[in-house]
Design an enzyme around this catalytic site. Sequence first.
Site, PDB file in Angstrom:
ATOM      1  N   ASN A 156       0.860  -1.091  -0.020  1.00  0.00           N
ATOM      2  CA  ASN A 156       0.089  -0.031  -0.104  1.00  0.00           C
ATOM      3  C   ASN A 156       0.791   1.043   0.055  1.00  0.00           C
ATOM      4  O   ASN A 156       1.626   1.568   0.830  1.00  0.00           O
ATOM      5  CB  ASN A 156      -0.986   0.001   1.166  1.00  0.00           C
ATOM      6  CG  ASN A 156      -1.802   1.069   1.397  1.00  0.00           C
ATOM      7  OD1 ASN A 156      -1.771   2.137   0.482  1.00  0.00           O
ATOM      8  ND2 ASN A 156      -2.853   1.072   2.164  1.00  0.00           N
ATOM      9  N   ARG A 190      -2.555  -2.386  -3.536  1.00  0.00           N
ATOM     10  CA  ARG A 190      -3.836  -1.385  -3.132  1.00  0.00           C
ATOM     11  C   ARG A 190      -3.544  -0.024  -4.457  1.00  0.00           C
ATOM     12  O   ARG A 190      -2.802   0.587  -4.222  1.00  0.00           O
ATOM     13  CB  ARG A 190      -3.821  -0.812  -1.880  1.00  0.00           C
ATOM     14  CG  ARG A 190      -5.164  -0.077  -1.712  1.00  0.00           C
ATOM     15  CD  ARG A 190      -4.989   0.811  -0.468  1.00  0.00           C
ATOM     16  NE  ARG A 190      -6.268   1.541  -0.303  1.00  0.00           N
ATOM     17  CZ  ARG A 190      -6.340   2.890   0.449  1.00  0.00           C
ATOM     18  NH1 ARG A 190      -5.411   3.298   0.961  1.00  0.00           N
ATOM     19  NH2 ARG A 190      -7.599   3.212   0.673  1.00  0.00           N
ATOM     20  N   HIS A 228     -13.074   2.715  -0.041  1.00  0.00           N
ATOM     21  CA  HIS A 228     -13.024   1.569   1.243  1.00  0.00           C
ATOM     22  C   HIS A 228     -13.647   0.335   0.430  1.00  0.00           C
ATOM     23  O   HIS A 228     -14.283  -0.707   1.359  1.00  0.00           O
ATOM     24  CB  HIS A 228     -14.012   1.984   2.363  1.00  0.00           C
ATOM     25  CG  HIS A 228     -13.143   3.003   3.175  1.00  0.00           C
ATOM     26  ND1 HIS A 228     -13.926   4.106   3.951  1.00  0.00           N
ATOM     27  CD2 HIS A 228     -11.770   3.589   3.313  1.00  0.00           C
ATOM     28  CE1 HIS A 228     -13.180   5.054   4.355  1.00  0.00           C
ATOM     29  NE2 HIS A 228     -11.954   4.719   3.983  1.00  0.00           N
ATOM     30  N   ASN A 241     -10.413   7.208  10.483  1.00  0.00           N
ATOM     31  CA  ASN A 241     -10.359   8.428  10.302  1.00  0.00           C
ATOM     32  C   ASN A 241     -10.965   8.977   9.264  1.00  0.00           C
ATOM     33  O   ASN A 241     -11.815  10.241   9.059  1.00  0.00           O
ATOM     34  CB  ASN A 241      -8.721   9.008  10.195  1.00  0.00           C
ATOM     35  CG  ASN A 241      -8.677  10.434  10.345  1.00  0.00           C
ATOM     36  OD1 ASN A 241      -9.151  11.354  11.145  1.00  0.00           O
ATOM     37  ND2 ASN A 241      -7.868  11.290   9.346  1.00  0.00           N
ATOM     38  N   ARG A 260     -12.479  15.315   7.343  1.00  0.00           N
ATOM     39  CA  ARG A 260     -13.425  15.679   6.341  1.00  0.00           C
ATOM     40  C   ARG A 260     -14.864  15.852   6.621  1.00  0.00           C
ATOM     41  O   ARG A 260     -15.601  15.259   7.552  1.00  0.00           O
ATOM     42  CB  ARG A 260     -13.517  14.377   5.356  1.00  0.00           C
ATOM     43  CG  ARG A 260     -11.818  14.241   4.839  1.00  0.00           C
ATOM     44  CD  ARG A 260     -12.163  12.973   3.629  1.00  0.00           C
ATOM     45  NE  ARG A 260     -11.048  12.269   3.571  1.00  0.00           N
ATOM     46  CZ  ARG A 260     -10.615  10.994   3.364  1.00  0.00           C
ATOM     47  NH1 ARG A 260     -11.566  10.365   3.488  1.00  0.00           N
ATOM     48  NH2 ARG A 260      -9.334  10.675   3.296  1.00  0.00           N
ATOM     49  N   GLY A 318     -15.074   1.881  14.565  1.00  0.00           N
ATOM     50  CA  GLY A 318     -15.925   0.877  14.579  1.00  0.00           C
ATOM     51  C   GLY A 318     -15.807  -0.302  15.405  1.00  0.00           C
ATOM     52  O   GLY A 318     -16.821  -0.816  16.153  1.00  0.00           O
ATOM     53  N   ASN A 328     -13.594  -0.593  17.937  1.00  0.00           N
ATOM     54  CA  ASN A 328     -13.176  -0.425  19.405  1.00  0.00           C
ATOM     55  C   ASN A 328     -13.851   0.827  20.186  1.00  0.00           C
ATOM     56  O   ASN A 328     -13.758   0.688  21.406  1.00  0.00           O
ATOM     57  CB  ASN A 328     -11.494   0.151  19.374  1.00  0.00           C
ATOM     58  CG  ASN A 328     -10.846  -0.800  18.598  1.00  0.00           C
ATOM     59  OD1 ASN A 328     -10.633  -1.994  19.262  1.00  0.00           O
ATOM     60  ND2 ASN A 328     -10.185  -0.515  17.480  1.00  0.00           N
ATOM     61  N   GLU A 363      -7.885  -5.568   5.186  1.00  0.00           N
ATOM     62  CA  GLU A 363      -7.805  -4.979   3.747  1.00  0.00           C
ATOM     63  C   GLU A 363      -6.490  -5.870   3.240  1.00  0.00           C
ATOM     64  O   GLU A 363      -6.559  -6.225   1.985  1.00  0.00           O
ATOM     65  CB  GLU A 363      -7.665  -3.697   3.546  1.00  0.00           C
ATOM     66  CG  GLU A 363      -9.126  -3.000   3.942  1.00  0.00           C
ATOM     67  CD  GLU A 363      -8.729  -1.404   4.220  1.00  0.00           C
ATOM     68  OE1 GLU A 363      -9.149  -0.655   3.263  1.00  0.00           O
ATOM     69  OE2 GLU A 363      -8.451  -1.057   5.367  1.00  0.00           O
TER      70      GLU A 363
END
Length: 398
Positions: free
Chosen positions: A7, A90, A179, A210, A240, A330, A332, A380
Amino acid sequence: MKILVLNSGSSSLKYQLFDMPAGTVLCAGLVEKIGETEGNLSFEYGTQTVTVNMPFEDHKVALNKVSELLMNPDYKLIQSSDEIAAVGHRVVHGGEHFTASTLIDESVKAEIKELFSLAPLHNPANLQGIEVAETVFSSAKQYAIFDTAFHTTLPEEAYRFAIPEELYQKYGTRVYGFHGTSHRYVSNKAIDYLGLKNKDSKIITIHLGNGCSISAIKNGKSIDTSMGLGPLSGLIMGTRSGDIDPSVIFYLLEQGYEIEQIKTLLNKQSGMKGLTGDNDLRNINTRAKDGDEAALLALKMYAYRIKKYIGSYMTILGGLDAIVFTAGVGENDAVTRKMCCSNLEHFGIDIDDTLNETRKPGLREIQKGKVKILIIPTDEEYEIARQSYHLTQGNNPN
């Protein structure tokens, strides 16, 4: 079969080496501050971690150093770079052209370059990683796994914008979604876990890191998603804005802002950071517990946006079998999950407070109502390795 997953960021290189098809992680690591005067490399294998502090002039120097560590006889990973059968990359944006992962050749690289304008922060770095890997691991097959590919199943009524047709035809102005590798991985895990493979399934996957996105997945295929032409729209994120009235942009231009200032504002200075001055949900939760009004409002807005999408997606799915929470927040953050599911009992969405607050590794259920609420850790890198392996075998990677 040894498969290396890369990546490549503009100044970073994340990597994992897998033994496939078992899916065993042989090593993993990250090179940071590429191109700066002092870079950092981490190399984890087994229970040990090696760190290297040195300047990495470019991605080629960084990947050569990774290759050197892979072949170090002390670690017994590989004896030669020729043992790497495939490298899975990726690639953030595949446009409309790439509907699935693919073997990389010159035409694929040219198409990735053509898409620079749609992903200026990601695709150039992704392509650079590909070109470097082709020289360092010259005997390996190189595969591109696109973030956007999973969302190419969106129906036209979901991916088109209500703007003049020529803007779509000429510039490809439409919803692409992101994603996708994560949404594909966790939705497949959910379908297998629920015993719904080759059956009707209606799942909402919520990727909260994030960067944040939510997808409606029917029978294993994405039919809607919150990110659009780029990764700015949809949910409130770390920095964002998510969905915003376009009139705000026009208004700021009229107030004297330059377009680059507005891009920076909406992408890097908004979201939770804009509302609280901090984009770390852990810190924001702590402040909210202490009565900080800005933190409390930010959390309410964050959850409110997610709930709006849950309601919308239940409508287009025609029901709901499961909600999946994934990624750093999501997986934790129990407070966020609770807020996102509150007052949805009339939809069969009812979270169990004890299960939600109990931290456990792996996939788990946290509901007490009809609709399953699942926490599924995303992976991923494994998904990229899995798809790369299937491509080496001539199989459909999906």
